[in-house]
Design an enzyme around this catalytic site. Structure first.
Site, PDB file in Angstrom:
ATOM      1  N   ARG A 239       0.829  -1.212   0.000  1.00  0.00           N
ATOM      2  CA  ARG A 239       0.000   0.000   0.000  1.00  0.00           C
ATOM      3  C   ARG A 239       0.863   1.261   0.000  1.00  0.00           C
ATOM      4  NH1 ARG A 239      -0.031  -0.939   5.626  1.00  0.00           N
ATOM      5  NH2 ARG A 239       0.371   0.935   6.851  1.00  0.00           N
ATOM      6  N   ASN A 240       2.150   1.125   0.350  1.00  0.00           N
ATOM      7  CA  ASN A 240       3.078   2.249   0.365  1.00  0.00           C
ATOM      8  C   ASN A 240       4.203   2.005  -0.642  1.00  0.00           C
ATOM      9  OD1 ASN A 240       1.886   4.019   2.238  1.00  0.00           O
ATOM     10  ND2 ASN A 240       2.635   2.807   3.962  1.00  0.00           N
TER      11      ASN A 240
END
Length: 326
Positions: A239-240
């Site tokens: 997600r990052n």
């Protein structure tokens, strides 16, 4: 050799940092990191990609269904429900055809399986307030609209109306009923009645326009793998932005697979998350390393759902054709 890695929570605390952070441990150095139940029985570590079931409407039928949506009772969905709708539309929740029934909800909460026996760790549900539910009959069609713009996202034929024990869902999925937990807070703020039924999805939420070729449906990623001649694909979910250790994992996977799919999540950010535009630059750079492909997934579900979120990610990587998850 012999080292193991666990992410036991994404809502850990770090001295001097005001927001949630990943609780990562190497070799079981934190007792909570090994308190994860055994891998669910019957869930293969190497999965055969399932036949895609998407609910999106296209062509002339799309314009007609959008016009019809304007005549139907409307539900303004939550951000989470919008992400679920888009996933259902593109086939990212294969083989689901709509929001879950009560029997499905109970089975997922209590045993991570739907009423049909399909493995599924987190409920996919639509909630409304009691007033709206009272005015809708089973068999009736409703329109589901964007929480901000009011744009029609989908139409749904209501097959069932039911209430749930929200606290039971929280304890089952998040292992807590603490109202400060972000996942618990999300569930407790839902409407009092759940609606189930098949969908016709009318929008991709604008992701295609915003992200272009990086936004790929499961059908598109599978077609790309076939074009590249890949039959054994490792899928890396993040997600990052990817960092050096992630790059290393991708390179290790390449040694035993035909290629790697970097699958980045999109959706509402929580405090401390990196904006998707920044993450996209990092993944595009890694995708320059052959054989790596990058794709974006328009959803962020299961806030801090620990092990259930982890195994859900396994299933979501299988839909676009990823057979191994590092």
């Amino acid at each position: 050799l012999g080292w193991t890695f666990w992410q036991w929570t994404d809502c850990s605390t770090v001295p001097g940092f005001a927001h949630c952070s990943d609780g990562d441990r190497m070799n079981g150095t934190d007792p909570r990191s090994v308190a994860i139940p055994p891998y669910p029985t019957g869930v293969p570590a190497v999965a055969t990609p399932p036949t895609i079931v998407g609910r999106a409407v296209a062509g002339k039928a799309l314009a007609a269904e959008r016009a019809r949506a304007g005549t139907l009772p409307q539900v303004r969905v939550s951000s989470r429900e919008k992400g679920d709708l888009i996933m259902l539309g593109i086939g990212g929740f294969t083989p689901l055809e709509g929001f879950m029934t009560r029997a499905d909800w109970e089975g997922v909460c209590d045993g991570m399986r739907t009423a049909s026996g399909l493995f599924w760790p987190i409920p996919i549900t639509l909630s409304v307030d009691e007033g709206f539910a009272a005015g809708v009959e089973t068999g009736e069609d409703i329109a589901l609209v964007d929480p901000e713009s009011g744009e029609p996202l989908a139409t749904m034929r209501v097959s069932e109306k039911y209430t749930i024990d929200k606290a039971h869902e929280c304890v089952s999925v998040f292992r807590t009923a603490d109202p400060e937990h972000p996942g618990v807070k999300m569930v407790m703020q839902q409407g009092e009645v759940n609606l189930a039924g098949p969908l016709k999805v009318l929008s991709d939420g604008g992701f295609r326009e915003k992200y272009g070729e990086l936004f790929m449906t499961p059908a598109e990623t599978r077609a790309e793998f076939e074009r590249l001649g890949w039959s054994k694909v490792a899928a890396f979910q993040t997600r990052n932005p990817m960092h050096r250790s992630h790059e290393y994992l991708a390179k290790v996977a390449i040694e035993t697979c035909d290629g790697v799919l970097v699958h980045s999540l999109l959706g509402n950010l929580k405090p401390g998350d990196i904006p998707a535009d920044v993450a996209r630059v990092a993944e595009a750079a890694v995708a320059e390393i052959p054989p790596v492909a990058a794709s974006l997934l328009p959803v962020r579900r299961g806030a801090a759902a620990a092990e259930r979120r982890a195994v859900e990610h396994v299933g979501r990587r299988a839909d676009p054709g990823g057979a191994l998850v590092p």
